[in-house]
Design a protein around this motif. Structure first.
Motif, PDB file in Angstrom:
ATOM      1  N   THR A 105       0.832  -1.207   0.000  1.00 30.70           N
ATOM      2  CA  THR A 105       0.000   0.000   0.000  1.00 30.70           C
ATOM      3  C   THR A 105       0.866   1.255   0.000  1.00 30.70           C
ATOM      4  O   THR A 105       0.528   2.251  -0.659  1.00 30.70           O
ATOM      5  N   ALA A 106       1.989   1.205   0.713  1.00 34.94           N
ATOM      6  CA  ALA A 106       2.882   2.365   0.759  1.00 34.94           C
ATOM      7  C   ALA A 106       3.523   2.623  -0.600  1.00 34.94           C
ATOM      8  O   ALA A 106       3.676   3.779  -1.021  1.00 34.94           O
ATOM      9  N   VAL A 107       3.899   1.560  -1.293  1.00 33.93           N
ATOM     10  CA  VAL A 107       4.482   1.708  -2.629  1.00 33.93           C
ATOM     11  C   VAL A 107       3.453   2.285  -3.590  1.00 33.93           C
ATOM     12  O   VAL A 107       3.750   3.187  -4.387  1.00 33.93           O
ATOM     13  N   ASN A 108       2.222   1.787  -3.526  1.00 30.19           N
ATOM     14  CA  ASN A 108       1.162   2.296  -4.398  1.00 30.19           C
ATOM     15  C   ASN A 108       0.903   3.779  -4.147  1.00 30.19           C
ATOM     16  O   ASN A 108       0.730   4.568  -5.088  1.00 30.19           O
ATOM     17  N   ALA A 109       0.875   4.164  -2.872  1.00 27.54           N
ATOM     18  CA  ALA A 109       0.662   5.572  -2.539  1.00 27.54           C
ATOM     19  C   ALA A 109       1.810   6.439  -3.021  1.00 27.54           C
ATOM     20  O   ALA A 109       1.607   7.570  -3.489  1.00 27.54           O
ATOM     21  N   ALA A 110       3.041   5.929  -2.928  1.00 26.99           N
ATOM     22  CA  ALA A 110       4.199   6.691  -3.382  1.00 26.99           C
ATOM     23  C   ALA A 110       4.163   6.896  -4.894  1.00 26.99           C
ATOM     24  O   ALA A 110       4.475   7.986  -5.392  1.00 26.99           O
ATOM     25  N   HIS A 111       3.793   5.852  -5.636  1.00 27.13           N
ATOM     26  CA  HIS A 111       3.643   5.996  -7.086  1.00 27.13           C
ATOM     27  C   HIS A 111       2.616   7.077  -7.419  1.00 27.13           C
ATOM     28  O   HIS A 111       2.841   7.924  -8.299  1.00 27.13           O
ATOM     29  N   ALA A 112       1.486   7.039  -6.718  1.00 23.07           N
ATOM     30  CA  ALA A 112       0.421   8.006  -6.996  1.00 23.07           C
ATOM     31  C   ALA A 112       0.844   9.415  -6.598  1.00 23.07           C
ATOM     32  O   ALA A 112       0.545  10.389  -7.308  1.00 23.07           O
ATOM     33  N   ALA A 113       1.555   9.546  -5.484  1.00 20.14           N
ATOM     34  CA  ALA A 113       2.035  10.863  -5.071  1.00 20.14           C
ATOM     35  C   ALA A 113       3.023  11.428  -6.086  1.00 20.14           C
ATOM     36  O   ALA A 113       2.979  12.621  -6.423  1.00 20.14           O
ATOM     37  N   ALA A 114       3.914  10.574  -6.581  1.00 15.33           N
ATOM     38  CA  ALA A 114       4.887  11.028  -7.577  1.00 15.33           C
ATOM     39  C   ALA A 114       4.186  11.458  -8.864  1.00 15.33           C
ATOM     40  O   ALA A 114       4.563  12.471  -9.475  1.00 15.33           O
ATOM     41  N   ALA A 115       3.156  10.709  -9.273  1.00 19.29           N
ATOM     42  CA  ALA A 115       2.454  11.024 -10.522  1.00 19.29           C
ATOM     43  C   ALA A 115       1.694  12.340 -10.443  1.00 19.29           C
ATOM     44  O   ALA A 115       1.536  13.035 -11.461  1.00 19.29           O
ATOM     45  N   THR A 116       1.217  12.690  -9.248  1.00 22.17           N
ATOM     46  CA  THR A 116       0.411  13.902  -9.094  1.00 22.17           C
ATOM     47  C   THR A 116       1.165  15.031  -8.410  1.00 22.17           C
ATOM     48  O   THR A 116       0.599  16.090  -8.162  1.00 22.17           O
ATOM     49  N   ARG A 117       2.444  14.785  -8.084  1.00 19.84           N
ATOM     50  CA  ARG A 117       3.291  15.761  -7.401  1.00 19.84           C
ATOM     51  C   ARG A 117       2.707  16.184  -6.057  1.00 19.84           C
ATOM     52  O   ARG A 117       2.821  17.351  -5.641  1.00 19.84           O
ATOM     53  N   ALA A 118       2.084  15.249  -5.394  1.00 18.21           N
ATOM     54  CA  ALA A 118       1.552  15.517  -4.056  1.00 18.21           C
ATOM     55  C   ALA A 118       2.663  15.378  -3.023  1.00 18.21           C
ATOM     56  O   ALA A 118       3.584  14.581  -3.189  1.00 18.21           O
ATOM     57  N   ARG A 119       2.584  16.140  -1.984  1.00 18.64           N
ATOM     58  CA  ARG A 119       3.496  16.026  -0.842  1.00 18.64           C
ATOM     59  C   ARG A 119       3.123  14.757  -0.085  1.00 18.64           C
ATOM     60  O   ARG A 119       1.959  14.538   0.243  1.00 18.64           O
ATOM     61  N   LEU A 120       4.104  13.895   0.191  1.00 16.04           N
ATOM     62  CA  LEU A 120       3.829  12.624   0.846  1.00 16.04           C
ATOM     63  C   LEU A 120       4.482  12.567   2.222  1.00 16.04           C
ATOM     64  O   LEU A 120       5.659  12.882   2.369  1.00 16.04           O
ATOM     65  N   VAL A 121       3.681  12.155   3.211  1.00 17.44           N
ATOM     66  CA  VAL A 121       4.188  11.882   4.559  1.00 17.44           C
ATOM     67  C   VAL A 121       3.801  10.448   4.897  1.00 17.44           C
ATOM     68  O   VAL A 121       2.615  10.099   4.887  1.00 17.44           O
ATOM     69  N   PHE A 122       4.790   9.625   5.198  1.00 21.45           N
ATOM     70  CA  PHE A 122       4.559   8.213   5.492  1.00 21.45           C
ATOM     71  C   PHE A 122       4.857   7.933   6.954  1.00 21.45           C
ATOM     72  O   PHE A 122       5.902   8.317   7.472  1.00 21.45           O
ATOM     73  N   VAL A 123       3.927   7.255   7.624  1.00 24.68           N
ATOM     74  CA  VAL A 123       4.109   6.923   9.035  1.00 24.68           C
ATOM     75  C   VAL A 123       4.754   5.549   9.151  1.00 24.68           C
ATOM     76  O   VAL A 123       4.146   4.536   8.799  1.00 24.68           O
ATOM     77  N   SER A 124       5.991   5.526   9.625  1.00 25.87           N
ATOM     78  CA  SER A 124       6.716   4.283   9.805  1.00 25.87           C
ATOM     79  C   SER A 124       6.808   3.954  11.294  1.00 25.87           C
ATOM     80  O   SER A 124       6.066   4.514  12.116  1.00 25.87           O
ATOM     81  N   SER A 125       7.710   3.064  11.674  1.00 24.08           N
ATOM     82  CA  SER A 125       7.707   2.514  13.025  1.00 24.08           C
ATOM     83  C   SER A 125       9.114   2.336  13.581  1.00 24.08           C
ATOM     84  O   SER A 125      10.088   2.180  12.830  1.00 24.08           O
ATOM     85  N   ASP A 126       9.194   2.314  14.920  1.00 25.44           N
ATOM     86  CA  ASP A 126      10.468   2.039  15.578  1.00 25.44           C
ATOM     87  C   ASP A 126      10.932   0.598  15.394  1.00 25.44           C
ATOM     88  O   ASP A 126      12.104   0.280  15.626  1.00 25.44           O
TER      89      ASP A 126
END
Length: 299
Positions: A105-126
Protein backbone atom coordinates in the motif's frame (compact mmCIF):
# COMPACT_ATOMS: atom_id res chain seq x y z
CA UNK A 1 -3.25 22.14 17.87
CA UNK A 2 -1.77 20.30 20.81
CA UNK A 3 0.03 21.84 23.82
CA UNK A 4 -1.28 25.30 23.00
CA UNK A 5 0.87 25.45 19.85
CA UNK A 6 -0.05 25.73 16.19
CA UNK A 7 1.22 24.12 13.04
CA UNK A 8 1.73 25.99 9.79
CA UNK A 9 -1.83 24.94 8.99
CA UNK A 10 -3.26 26.08 12.31
CA UNK A 11 -6.35 28.22 12.66
CA UNK A 12 -5.94 31.88 11.88
CA UNK A 13 -8.00 35.07 11.89
CA UNK A 14 -6.41 36.28 8.67
CA UNK A 15 -9.11 35.91 5.99
CA UNK A 16 -6.68 35.53 3.10
CA UNK A 17 -4.67 32.90 4.93
CA UNK A 18 -7.90 31.08 5.84
CA UNK A 19 -9.00 31.13 2.21
CA UNK A 20 -5.63 29.74 1.13
CA UNK A 21 -5.92 26.92 3.67
CA UNK A 22 -9.42 26.07 2.48
CA UNK A 23 -8.00 25.52 -1.01
CA UNK A 24 -5.48 23.01 0.31
CA UNK A 25 -6.53 19.39 -0.07
CA UNK A 26 -5.24 16.62 2.16
CA UNK A 27 -5.78 12.90 1.69
CA UNK A 28 -5.45 10.71 4.80
CA UNK A 29 -4.88 7.04 4.00
CA UNK A 30 -5.91 4.63 6.74
CA UNK A 31 -8.16 7.28 8.23
CA UNK A 32 -10.39 4.84 10.11
CA UNK A 33 -7.50 3.90 12.40
CA UNK A 34 -6.63 5.51 15.71
CA UNK A 35 -4.04 7.93 14.31
CA UNK A 36 -5.93 8.42 11.05
CA UNK A 37 -9.04 9.63 12.84
CA UNK A 38 -7.01 12.20 14.78
CA UNK A 39 -5.34 13.39 11.57
CA UNK A 40 -8.76 13.93 10.00
CA UNK A 41 -10.02 15.82 13.05
CA UNK A 42 -7.01 18.13 13.23
CA UNK A 43 -6.97 18.72 9.47
CA UNK A 44 -10.62 19.79 9.53
CA UNK A 45 -9.94 22.02 12.51
CA UNK A 46 -7.13 23.68 10.53
CA UNK A 47 -9.51 24.49 7.69
CA UNK A 48 -8.20 21.95 5.17
CA UNK A 49 -10.31 20.19 2.58
CA UNK A 50 -10.10 16.58 3.79
CA UNK A 51 -10.49 13.31 1.91
CA UNK A 52 -10.08 10.10 3.88
CA UNK A 53 -9.92 6.40 3.10
CA UNK A 54 -11.04 3.29 4.91
CA UNK A 55 -11.00 -0.41 4.09
CA UNK A 56 -13.83 -1.93 6.10
CA UNK A 57 -14.66 0.40 8.99
CA UNK A 58 -16.19 3.68 7.83
CA UNK A 59 -16.07 6.74 10.07
CA UNK A 60 -18.66 9.45 10.28
CA UNK A 61 -16.42 12.46 10.88
CA UNK A 62 -18.46 15.36 9.55
CA UNK A 63 -16.74 17.58 7.01
CA UNK A 64 -14.48 14.93 5.45
CA UNK A 65 -15.13 13.06 2.22
CA UNK A 66 -14.76 9.31 2.82
CA UNK A 67 -13.69 6.74 0.25
CA UNK A 68 -13.73 2.98 0.67
CA UNK A 69 -10.73 1.47 -1.09
CA UNK A 70 -8.37 -1.48 -1.07
CA UNK A 71 -5.04 0.33 -1.10
CA UNK A 72 -3.26 -2.85 -2.20
CA UNK A 73 -4.91 -2.25 -5.59
CA UNK A 74 -2.37 -0.06 -7.38
CA UNK A 75 -4.71 0.99 -10.19
CA UNK A 76 -7.50 1.93 -7.83
CA UNK A 77 -5.10 3.89 -5.62
CA UNK A 78 -3.78 5.81 -8.62
CA UNK A 79 -7.33 6.51 -9.80
CA UNK A 80 -8.37 7.87 -6.41
CA UNK A 81 -5.33 10.13 -6.02
CA UNK A 82 -5.52 11.49 -9.57
CA UNK A 83 -9.22 12.23 -9.06
CA UNK A 84 -8.80 14.00 -5.72
CA UNK A 85 -5.51 15.72 -6.63
CA UNK A 86 -4.48 16.35 -3.03
CA UNK A 87 -1.73 18.77 -2.11
CA UNK A 88 -0.68 16.39 0.67
CA UNK A 89 -1.05 12.66 1.30
CA UNK A 90 -0.48 11.34 4.81
CA UNK A 91 -0.22 7.57 4.75
CA UNK A 92 -1.19 6.05 8.11
CA UNK A 93 -2.42 2.76 6.60
CA UNK A 94 -0.97 -0.53 7.81
CA UNK A 95 -1.80 -3.95 9.21
CA UNK A 96 0.89 -5.63 11.28
CA UNK A 97 -0.03 -9.12 10.12
CA UNK A 98 -0.01 -8.25 6.40
CA UNK A 99 2.96 -7.40 4.19
CA UNK A 100 0.63 -6.18 1.44
CA UNK A 101 -1.33 -3.87 3.73
CA UNK A 102 1.86 -2.38 5.12
CA UNK A 103 4.44 -2.37 2.31
CA UNK A 104 2.50 -2.70 -0.96
CA UNK A 105 0.00 0.00 0.00
CA UNK A 106 2.88 2.36 0.76
CA UNK A 107 4.48 1.71 -2.63
CA UNK A 108 1.16 2.30 -4.40
CA UNK A 109 0.66 5.57 -2.54
CA UNK A 110 4.20 6.69 -3.38
CA UNK A 111 3.64 6.00 -7.09
CA UNK A 112 0.42 8.01 -7.00
CA UNK A 113 2.04 10.86 -5.07
CA UNK A 114 4.89 11.03 -7.58
CA UNK A 115 2.45 11.02 -10.52
CA UNK A 116 0.41 13.90 -9.09
CA UNK A 117 3.29 15.76 -7.40
CA UNK A 118 1.55 15.52 -4.06
CA UNK A 119 3.50 16.03 -0.84
CA UNK A 120 3.83 12.62 0.85
CA UNK A 121 4.19 11.88 4.56
CA UNK A 122 4.56 8.21 5.49
CA UNK A 123 4.11 6.92 9.04
CA UNK A 124 6.72 4.28 9.81
CA UNK A 125 7.71 2.51 13.03
CA UNK A 126 10.47 2.04 15.58
CA UNK A 127 10.45 -1.70 14.82
CA UNK A 128 12.65 -1.12 11.77
CA UNK A 129 15.42 -1.49 14.40
CA UNK A 130 16.59 -4.68 16.11
CA UNK A 131 16.79 -3.26 19.64
CA UNK A 132 20.49 -3.97 20.17
CA UNK A 133 21.93 -0.45 19.76
CA UNK A 134 19.46 1.89 21.42
CA UNK A 135 18.84 4.80 21.40
CA UNK A 136 18.39 5.20 17.67
CA UNK A 137 19.12 8.50 15.97
CA UNK A 138 17.61 9.30 12.60
CA UNK A 139 20.80 8.28 10.81
CA UNK A 140 20.99 4.84 12.43
CA UNK A 141 20.97 1.88 10.04
CA UNK A 142 17.70 -0.11 10.20
CA UNK A 143 17.88 -3.83 10.97
CA UNK A 144 14.38 -5.26 11.47
CA UNK A 145 13.91 -8.69 13.05
CA UNK A 146 10.15 -9.10 12.56
CA UNK A 147 8.03 -9.36 9.38
CA UNK A 148 6.24 -6.14 10.28
CA UNK A 149 9.52 -4.29 10.73
CA UNK A 150 10.75 -5.65 7.41
CA UNK A 151 7.56 -4.49 5.69
CA UNK A 152 7.95 -0.99 7.11
CA UNK A 153 11.58 -0.84 5.99
CA UNK A 154 10.65 -2.04 2.49
CA UNK A 155 8.09 0.75 2.35
CA UNK A 156 10.63 3.32 3.52
CA UNK A 157 13.13 2.20 0.87
CA UNK A 158 10.60 2.38 -1.94
CA UNK A 159 9.31 5.77 -0.84
CA UNK A 160 12.80 7.26 -0.67
CA UNK A 161 13.36 6.13 -4.27
CA UNK A 162 9.99 7.04 -5.76
CA UNK A 163 9.36 10.29 -3.86
CA UNK A 164 12.65 11.72 -2.56
CA UNK A 165 10.87 14.80 -1.17
CA UNK A 166 8.66 12.68 1.10
CA UNK A 167 8.78 12.69 4.88
CA UNK A 168 9.28 9.26 6.47
CA UNK A 169 8.16 9.64 10.07
CA UNK A 170 9.08 6.84 12.45
CA UNK A 171 7.08 6.69 15.64
CA UNK A 172 6.48 4.44 18.63
CA UNK A 173 3.47 3.18 20.60
CA UNK A 174 0.56 5.57 20.05
CA UNK A 175 -1.47 6.35 23.16
CA UNK A 176 -4.15 8.88 24.04
CA UNK A 177 -6.22 10.30 26.86
CA UNK A 178 -9.57 8.89 25.79
CA UNK A 179 -8.93 5.28 26.74
CA UNK A 180 -9.54 3.83 23.29
CA UNK A 181 -6.01 3.19 22.07
CA UNK A 182 -4.97 -0.48 22.00
CA UNK A 183 -2.35 0.17 24.67
CA UNK A 184 -4.89 1.72 27.04
CA UNK A 185 -7.47 -1.00 26.46
CA UNK A 186 -4.89 -3.69 27.16
CA UNK A 187 -3.75 -2.07 30.41
CA UNK A 188 -7.30 -1.57 31.66
CA UNK A 189 -8.41 -5.07 30.74
CA UNK A 190 -5.50 -6.60 32.65
CA UNK A 191 -6.02 -4.34 35.67
CA UNK A 192 -9.73 -5.24 35.76
CA UNK A 193 -9.08 -8.94 35.19
CA UNK A 194 -11.03 -8.92 31.96
CA UNK A 195 -7.96 -10.42 30.30
CA UNK A 196 -5.00 -12.52 31.29
CA UNK A 197 -1.36 -12.12 30.42
CA UNK A 198 1.72 -10.09 31.29
CA UNK A 199 3.18 -6.73 30.40
CA UNK A 200 6.82 -6.83 29.38
CA UNK A 201 9.41 -5.15 31.59
CA UNK A 202 12.18 -5.51 29.01
CA UNK A 203 10.29 -4.04 26.03
CA UNK A 204 11.36 -0.37 26.06
CA UNK A 205 9.61 2.15 23.83
CA UNK A 206 8.94 5.90 23.67
CA UNK A 207 5.13 6.19 23.63
CA UNK A 208 3.67 9.25 21.94
CA UNK A 209 0.33 10.96 22.46
CA UNK A 210 -1.88 10.61 19.40
CA UNK A 211 -2.71 14.33 19.29
CA UNK A 212 0.97 15.31 19.53
CA UNK A 213 1.88 12.88 16.75
CA UNK A 214 -0.90 14.05 14.43
CA UNK A 215 0.01 17.69 15.00
CA UNK A 216 3.69 16.99 14.32
CA UNK A 217 2.87 15.12 11.10
CA UNK A 218 0.73 18.00 9.87
CA UNK A 219 3.43 20.47 10.83
CA UNK A 220 6.04 18.51 8.86
CA UNK A 221 3.66 18.24 5.91
CA UNK A 222 3.47 22.03 5.75
CA UNK A 223 7.26 22.35 5.46
CA UNK A 224 9.74 21.45 2.76
CA UNK A 225 11.58 18.97 4.96
CA UNK A 226 12.17 15.46 3.64
CA UNK A 227 13.71 12.14 4.58
CA UNK A 228 13.75 10.34 7.93
CA UNK A 229 12.24 12.03 10.99
CA UNK A 230 11.71 10.48 14.41
CA UNK A 231 8.48 11.44 16.18
CA UNK A 232 8.32 9.68 19.52
CA UNK A 233 7.61 10.75 23.07
CA UNK A 234 10.37 12.05 25.30
CA UNK A 235 10.12 9.26 27.92
CA UNK A 236 11.57 5.77 27.40
CA UNK A 237 9.49 3.33 29.43
CA UNK A 238 8.63 -0.36 29.46
CA UNK A 239 5.25 -1.72 28.49
CA UNK A 240 4.78 -2.69 32.14
CA UNK A 241 5.47 0.83 33.40
CA UNK A 242 3.09 2.21 30.80
CA UNK A 243 0.41 -0.21 32.00
CA UNK A 244 0.94 0.94 35.58
CA UNK A 245 0.60 4.58 34.54
CA UNK A 246 -2.61 3.83 32.64
CA UNK A 247 -4.09 1.91 35.58
CA UNK A 248 -3.20 4.68 38.05
CA UNK A 249 -4.61 7.35 35.77
CA UNK A 250 -7.90 5.47 35.48
CA UNK A 251 -8.17 4.72 39.17
CA UNK A 252 -7.52 0.98 38.81
CA UNK A 253 -5.45 -1.40 40.92
CA UNK A 254 -2.03 -1.46 39.24
CA UNK A 255 -0.91 -4.28 41.54
CA UNK A 256 -3.08 -6.64 39.49
CA UNK A 257 -0.82 -6.13 36.48
CA UNK A 258 1.56 -9.04 35.99
CA UNK A 259 5.13 -8.29 34.84
CA UNK A 260 6.93 -10.55 32.41
CA UNK A 261 9.70 -10.47 29.83
CA UNK A 262 9.53 -10.57 26.07
CA UNK A 263 12.88 -12.38 26.09
CA UNK A 264 11.25 -15.21 28.04
CA UNK A 265 8.10 -15.34 25.94
CA UNK A 266 7.08 -16.79 22.60
CA UNK A 267 6.38 -13.27 21.27
CA UNK A 268 9.36 -12.25 19.13
CA UNK A 269 10.35 -8.66 18.66
CA UNK A 270 13.01 -6.07 19.43
CA UNK A 271 13.49 -5.18 23.09
CA UNK A 272 14.92 -1.67 23.42
CA UNK A 273 13.95 0.51 20.47
CA UNK A 274 14.13 3.97 21.98
CA UNK A 275 13.92 6.59 19.23
CA UNK A 276 16.03 9.72 19.55
CA UNK A 277 13.65 12.41 18.31
CA UNK A 278 15.75 15.38 19.41
CA UNK A 279 16.83 16.46 15.91
CA UNK A 280 13.28 16.73 14.60
CA UNK A 281 11.88 18.04 17.89
CA UNK A 282 14.29 20.98 17.65
CA UNK A 283 12.64 21.93 14.35
CA UNK A 284 9.04 21.61 15.52
CA UNK A 285 6.70 23.87 17.41
CA UNK A 286 4.66 20.83 18.45
CA UNK A 287 6.06 19.39 21.68
CA UNK A 288 6.19 15.59 21.81
CA UNK A 289 5.36 14.93 25.44
CA UNK A 290 6.57 11.92 27.41
CA UNK A 291 4.26 9.23 28.74
CA UNK A 292 5.07 10.14 32.34
CA UNK A 293 3.52 13.52 31.57
CA UNK A 294 0.49 12.73 29.45
CA UNK A 295 -0.54 9.58 31.36
CA UNK A 296 -0.73 11.38 34.71
CA UNK A 297 -4.23 11.52 36.23
CA UNK A 298 -5.74 14.99 35.70
CA UNK A 299 -6.18 17.20 38.72
Amino acid sequence: MTNGRRSSWGLTNDSRAAAEMARRRILVLGASGYLGKELVTQSLRAGLSVAATYANNPRSTSGATWHQIDLTDADRTMELVTTIRPDVIINAAYRQSSWADTADTAVNAAHAAAATRARLVFVSSDVVFDGHHSPYAEGAAPSPITPYGSAKLAAETAIATLTPTAVIARTSLIVGSDGVSPQERRGRDLAQRRATGVLFTDDIRCPVHVSDLAAALLELAATERSGIHHLAGSDAISRYEMGVLIAQRDGLDASLLQPGTRAGSDSPGPLDVRLDSSATQAQLRTRLRGAREFLVKPG
